[in-house]
Motif scaffolding. Structure first.
Motif, PDB file in Angstrom:
ATOM      1  N   ALA A   1       0.834  -1.204   0.000  1.00 23.71           N
ATOM      2  CA  ALA A   1       0.000   0.000   0.000  1.00 23.71           C
ATOM      3  C   ALA A   1       0.870   1.256   0.000  1.00 23.71           C
ATOM      4  O   ALA A   1       0.559   2.231  -0.695  1.00 23.71           O
ATOM      5  CB  ALA A   1      -0.930   0.002   1.217  1.00 23.71           C
ATOM      6  N   ASP A   2       1.977   1.236   0.738  1.00 25.75           N
ATOM      7  CA  ASP A   2       2.897   2.375   0.734  1.00 25.75           C
ATOM      8  C   ASP A   2       3.488   2.600  -0.651  1.00 25.75           C
ATOM      9  O   ASP A   2       3.606   3.737  -1.119  1.00 25.75           O
ATOM     10  CB  ASP A   2       4.026   2.169   1.756  1.00 25.75           C
TER      11      ASP A   2
ATOM     12  N   HIS B   1       1.146   9.286  -5.810  1.00 28.74           N
ATOM     13  CA  HIS B   1       1.682  10.640  -5.620  1.00 28.74           C
ATOM     14  C   HIS B   1       2.491  11.075  -6.848  1.00 28.74           C
ATOM     15  O   HIS B   1       2.335  12.216  -7.320  1.00 28.74           O
ATOM     16  CB  HIS B   1       2.541  10.700  -4.352  1.00 28.74           C
ATOM     17  N   ALA B   2       3.328  10.177  -7.360  1.00 27.38           N
ATOM     18  CA  ALA B   2       4.111  10.506  -8.557  1.00 27.38           C
ATOM     19  C   ALA B   2       3.197  10.777  -9.747  1.00 27.38           C
ATOM     20  O   ALA B   2       3.444  11.695 -10.545  1.00 27.38           O
ATOM     21  CB  ALA B   2       5.086   9.367  -8.876  1.00 27.38           C
TER      22      ALA B   2
ATOM     23  N   GLN C   1      -4.716   5.688 -15.213  1.00 23.25           N
ATOM     24  CA  GLN C   1      -3.707   4.949 -14.453  1.00 23.25           C
ATOM     25  C   GLN C   1      -3.859   5.232 -12.960  1.00 23.25           C
ATOM     26  O   GLN C   1      -3.766   4.330 -12.127  1.00 23.25           O
ATOM     27  CB  GLN C   1      -2.298   5.322 -14.915  1.00 23.25           C
ATOM     28  N   ARG C   2      -4.109   6.492 -12.638  1.00 25.92           N
ATOM     29  CA  ARG C   2      -4.278   6.853 -11.239  1.00 25.92           C
ATOM     30  C   ARG C   2      -5.500   6.168 -10.639  1.00 25.92           C
ATOM     31  O   ARG C   2      -5.468   5.678  -9.512  1.00 25.92           O
ATOM     32  CB  ARG C   2      -4.424   8.367 -11.080  1.00 25.92           C
ATOM     33  N   GLN C   3      -6.590   6.117 -11.392  1.00 25.46           N
ATOM     34  CA  GLN C   3      -7.799   5.455 -10.905  1.00 25.46           C
ATOM     35  C   GLN C   3      -7.541   3.972 -10.644  1.00 25.46           C
ATOM     36  O   GLN C   3      -8.001   3.418  -9.641  1.00 25.46           O
ATOM     37  CB  GLN C   3      -8.942   5.625 -11.908  1.00 25.46           C
ATOM     38  N   LEU C   4      -6.804   3.325 -11.545  1.00 26.22           N
ATOM     39  CA  LEU C   4      -6.485   1.907 -11.353  1.00 26.22           C
ATOM     40  C   LEU C   4      -5.629   1.692 -10.111  1.00 26.22           C
ATOM     41  O   LEU C   4      -5.870   0.771  -9.323  1.00 26.22           O
ATOM     42  CB  LEU C   4      -5.774   1.348 -12.589  1.00 26.22           C
ATOM     43  N   LEU C   5      -4.623   2.551  -9.930  1.00 27.70           N
ATOM     44  CA  LEU C   5      -3.768   2.429  -8.745  1.00 27.70           C
ATOM     45  C   LEU C   5      -4.550   2.699  -7.465  1.00 27.70           C
ATOM     46  O   LEU C   5      -4.352   2.016  -6.453  1.00 27.70           O
ATOM     47  CB  LEU C   5      -2.573   3.386  -8.849  1.00 27.70           C
ATOM     48  N   ALA C   6      -5.438   3.680  -7.505  1.00 25.49           N
ATOM     49  CA  ALA C   6      -6.244   3.992  -6.317  1.00 25.49           C
ATOM     50  C   ALA C   6      -7.162   2.812  -5.969  1.00 25.49           C
ATOM     51  O   ALA C   6      -7.323   2.470  -4.791  1.00 25.49           O
ATOM     52  CB  ALA C   6      -7.062   5.259  -6.549  1.00 25.49           C
ATOM     53  N   HIS C   7      -7.729   2.182  -6.982  1.00 29.23           N
ATOM     54  CA  HIS C   7      -8.566   1.000  -6.745  1.00 29.23           C
ATOM     55  C   HIS C   7      -7.738  -0.124  -6.136  1.00 29.23           C
ATOM     56  O   HIS C   7      -8.141  -0.766  -5.163  1.00 29.23           O
ATOM     57  CB  HIS C   7      -9.213   0.544  -8.056  1.00 29.23           C
ATOM     58  N   ARG C   8      -6.555  -0.360  -6.699  1.00 27.00           N
ATOM     59  CA  ARG C   8      -5.654  -1.394  -6.176  1.00 27.00           C
ATOM     60  C   ARG C   8      -5.270  -1.083  -4.730  1.00 27.00           C
ATOM     61  O   ARG C   8      -5.229  -1.973  -3.885  1.00 27.00           O
ATOM     62  CB  ARG C   8      -4.419  -1.490  -7.072  1.00 27.00           C
TER      63      ARG C   8
END
Length: 171
Positions: free
Chosen positions: A94-95, A102-103, A142-149
């Protein structure tokens, strides 16, 4: 010792188990052949993935059959310490995801500012740049996918921690 056990299982194996083992052997040979072809530059990825999935299914069927016959012990439930280690690993993941988000946020802000500047310049000259819109849209997706993950990983960490506490409460 293990060779004798494997031989004994093989000799008393039911026909469906034998069929699964024969299929698994055939799949292993075909997978090896495809890997060699892939090394030599052939595009065999789809077929290779299909065979790997099938091999996992067959191996699962063999394992299930052996457990049904009592030839394999059923897995022991994980200890609270193991569950906490898995929860820690999930929090580490998660970190990493949060850092990646953030990037991406920085890249999205930069791309958005560039698009705004390009739109301002375009209003003075000709049309807009569709490539900038596409790039910004891809970054947001991409951000949405990472946030879901990230949400899934955090939920998994909480579940593991809860299971560890529940097991300790039973003792």
């Amino acid at each position: 010792m293990f060779e004798g056990l494997a031989l004994a299982l093989l000799l008393c194996a039911p026909p469906e188990l034998e069929a699964h083992r024969a299929e698994l052997d055939a799949l292993a040979g075909r997978i090896q052949e495809l890997k060699l072809r892939q090394i030599h530059g052939e595009n065999v990825r789809r077929e290779l993935e299909r065979l790997l999935v099938r091999a996992q299914e067959v191996a699962g069927a063999i394992e299930a059959e052996l457990q049904r016959e009592g030839a394999l012990p059923t897995a022991l439930p994980p200890s609270p310490d193991e569950l906490r280690e898995r929860a820690d690993a999930a929090r580490d993941e998660a970190d990493r995801l949060a850092a990646a988000i953030h990037a991406l946020d920085i890249r999205i802000t930069t791309a958005s500012n560039e698009l705004r500047m390009a739109q301002f310049g375009a209003s003075l000259t000709t049309g807009q740049d569709p490539e900038r819109h596409r790039r910004l849209r891809v970054l947001v997706e991409q951000r949405q996918l990472l946030a879901h993950r990230l949400r899934l990983v955090l939920a998994d960490a909480a579940r593991l921690e809860s299971e560890a506490k529940a097991i300790e409460g039973e003792r």
